[in-house]
Design a protein around this motif. Structure first.
Motif, PDB file in Angstrom:
ATOM      1  N   GLU A   7     -60.896 -40.967  28.954  1.00  0.00           N
ATOM      2  CA  GLU A   7     -61.441 -40.416  30.189  1.00  0.00           C
ATOM      3  C   GLU A   7     -60.428 -39.462  30.804  1.00  0.00           C
ATOM      4  O   GLU A   7     -59.272 -39.407  30.393  1.00  0.00           O
ATOM      5  N   LYS A   8     -60.879 -38.709  31.801  1.00  0.00           N
ATOM      6  CA  LYS A   8     -60.004 -37.835  32.590  1.00  0.00           C
ATOM      7  C   LYS A   8     -59.955 -38.365  34.009  1.00  0.00           C
ATOM      8  O   LYS A   8     -60.979 -38.685  34.597  1.00  0.00           O
ATOM      9  N   GLN A   9     -58.744 -38.479  34.551  1.00  0.00           N
ATOM     10  CA  GLN A   9     -58.601 -38.905  35.942  1.00  0.00           C
ATOM     11  C   GLN A   9     -57.831 -37.853  36.711  1.00  0.00           C
ATOM     12  O   GLN A   9     -56.891 -37.240  36.195  1.00  0.00           O
ATOM     13  N   ASN A  10     -58.226 -37.663  37.964  1.00  0.00           N
ATOM     14  CA  ASN A  10     -57.580 -36.685  38.827  1.00  0.00           C
ATOM     15  C   ASN A  10     -56.568 -37.383  39.722  1.00  0.00           C
ATOM     16  O   ASN A  10     -56.881 -38.360  40.399  1.00  0.00           O
ATOM     17  N   PHE A  29     -52.767 -33.043  39.617  1.00  0.00           N
ATOM     18  CA  PHE A  29     -52.964 -32.793  38.186  1.00  0.00           C
ATOM     19  C   PHE A  29     -54.029 -33.740  37.635  1.00  0.00           C
ATOM     20  O   PHE A  29     -54.338 -34.779  38.226  1.00  0.00           O
ATOM     21  N   ASP A  30     -54.586 -33.359  36.508  1.00  0.00           N
ATOM     22  CA  ASP A  30     -55.518 -34.219  35.772  1.00  0.00           C
ATOM     23  C   ASP A  30     -54.768 -34.895  34.634  1.00  0.00           C
ATOM     24  O   ASP A  30     -53.862 -34.297  34.042  1.00  0.00           O
ATOM     25  N   THR A  34     -55.240 -37.459  31.090  1.00  0.00           N
ATOM     26  CA  THR A  34     -56.085 -38.164  30.139  1.00  0.00           C
ATOM     27  C   THR A  34     -55.703 -39.639  30.150  1.00  0.00           C
ATOM     28  O   THR A  34     -54.535 -39.990  30.030  1.00  0.00           O
ATOM     29  N   THR A  35     -56.685 -40.499  30.329  1.00  0.00           N
ATOM     30  CA  THR A  35     -56.443 -41.937  30.347  1.00  0.00           C
ATOM     31  C   THR A  35     -57.275 -42.607  29.257  1.00  0.00           C
ATOM     32  O   THR A  35     -58.214 -42.014  28.721  1.00  0.00           O
TER      33      THR A  35
END
Length: 294
Positions: A186-189, A193-194, A196-197
């Motif tokens: 997933e992508k987290q903000n 910055f963003d 990747t998790t």
């Protein structure tokens, strides 16, 4: 430094929040333990080497213990897991027969001064392991285990050795776990910055891993490191060195928690030099353990 440093009492925060940071994401500690106990009958019928069980490397197991289940990243405050994962790589290579510790010789040199040498350059099929194996093969004269942990981590003052650093290890291991169906991406903000998790997608695999560690120091405790499964012994030491062992024991009740921690301390207080000299001992395991106590 005392080898038992870092083995501290669980924070009350665990009981309030229903889980340790980076641990299982059930609603309460009892829910966590229920999930682990629900695997008992299944575990009794599955051998550790059974093909039905998702096979993980030591690096993947340690990372999985350190990842926060829902958030999908390790604690920002954990500065131990980087070197811990490099220790996993060296032991994994040792267990697979690719590297070994040189003989002590007539002078009976200690583990910390003996070099890590190539035993076989046959590739393992794991990209990280093969990259480390290539570095070890190309290095002449050989280096000690302690030096290799520093080189592979990039924690060296020698600029000529920086080329040995393994880059993006956590992300590469997480992607391996995604491919095995254990994690997702997933992508987290984070405001600026963003990132990747990799949140947990298969809770059964992590529950099995946690239960396996718990059982090794509780119901299946053998009170002799030489009789313990070498991979499990390595996992306990490296999970401690990576500061993630707490995540395996947090769901336990107070009595079992005390027993588990006591037995981990017993392992940490062993004379590694003596253990490495015993028949059928794997010297690389003890050399890596010793490197983390320096």
């Amino acid at each position: 430094m005392n080898r038992s440093d870092g083995l501290v009492r669980r924070a009350v925060k665990f009981r309030e929040n229903g889980g340790a940071e980076g641990g299982l994401n059930a609603n309460t500690p009892d829910d966590n333990q229920d999930a682990l106990d629900s695997l008992k009958d299944q575990e009794d019928n599955i051998d550790d080497g059974d093909s039905k069980e998702t096979r993980l490397t030591l690096m993947e197991e340690v990372l999985l213990l350190g990842l926060k289940d829902k958030e999908g990243y390790t604690s920002f405050w954990n500065d131990c897991i980087s070197s811990g994962l490099r220790g996993c790589i060296l032991i994994e290579l040792g267990l697979r027969g690719r590297v070994m510790i040189e003989k002590s010789g007539m002078r009976r040199r200690g583990l910390c001064t003996r070099k890590l040498i190539l035993k076989s350059d046959q590739q393992t099929g794991d990209v990280l392991l093969d990259e480390a194996l290539k570095h070890i093969k190309e290095t002449d004269p050989p280096e000690t285990v302690q030096s290799w942990i520093e080189y592979l981590s990039g924690e060296t003052w020698n600029p000529l050795k920086l080329r040995y650093q393994l880059k993006n290890v956590r992300e590469r291991l997480a992607k391996n776990l995604v491919e095995k169906g254990v994690l997702t991406t997933e992508k987290q903000n984070f405001l600026l910055f963003d990132m990747t998790t990799h949140p947990l997608s298969d809770n059964v695999v992590k529950c099995r891993l946690v239960k396996k560690i718990q059982d090794s120091v509780l119901s299946k405790w053998v009170n002799d490191p030489q009789r313990m499964d070498k991979r499990m012994l390595a996992l306990i030491f490296l999970a401690h060195a990576s500061d993630v062992i707490e995540n395996a024991f947090a769901p336990l009740n107070d009595d079992d928690y005390e027993v588990a921690m006591k037995r981990v301390r017993e392992l940490l207080d062993l004379d590694f030099e003596t253990e490495s000299a015993k028949p059928n001992a794997n010297e690389i395991l003890w050399a890596v353990f010793m490197a983390f106590t320096k």
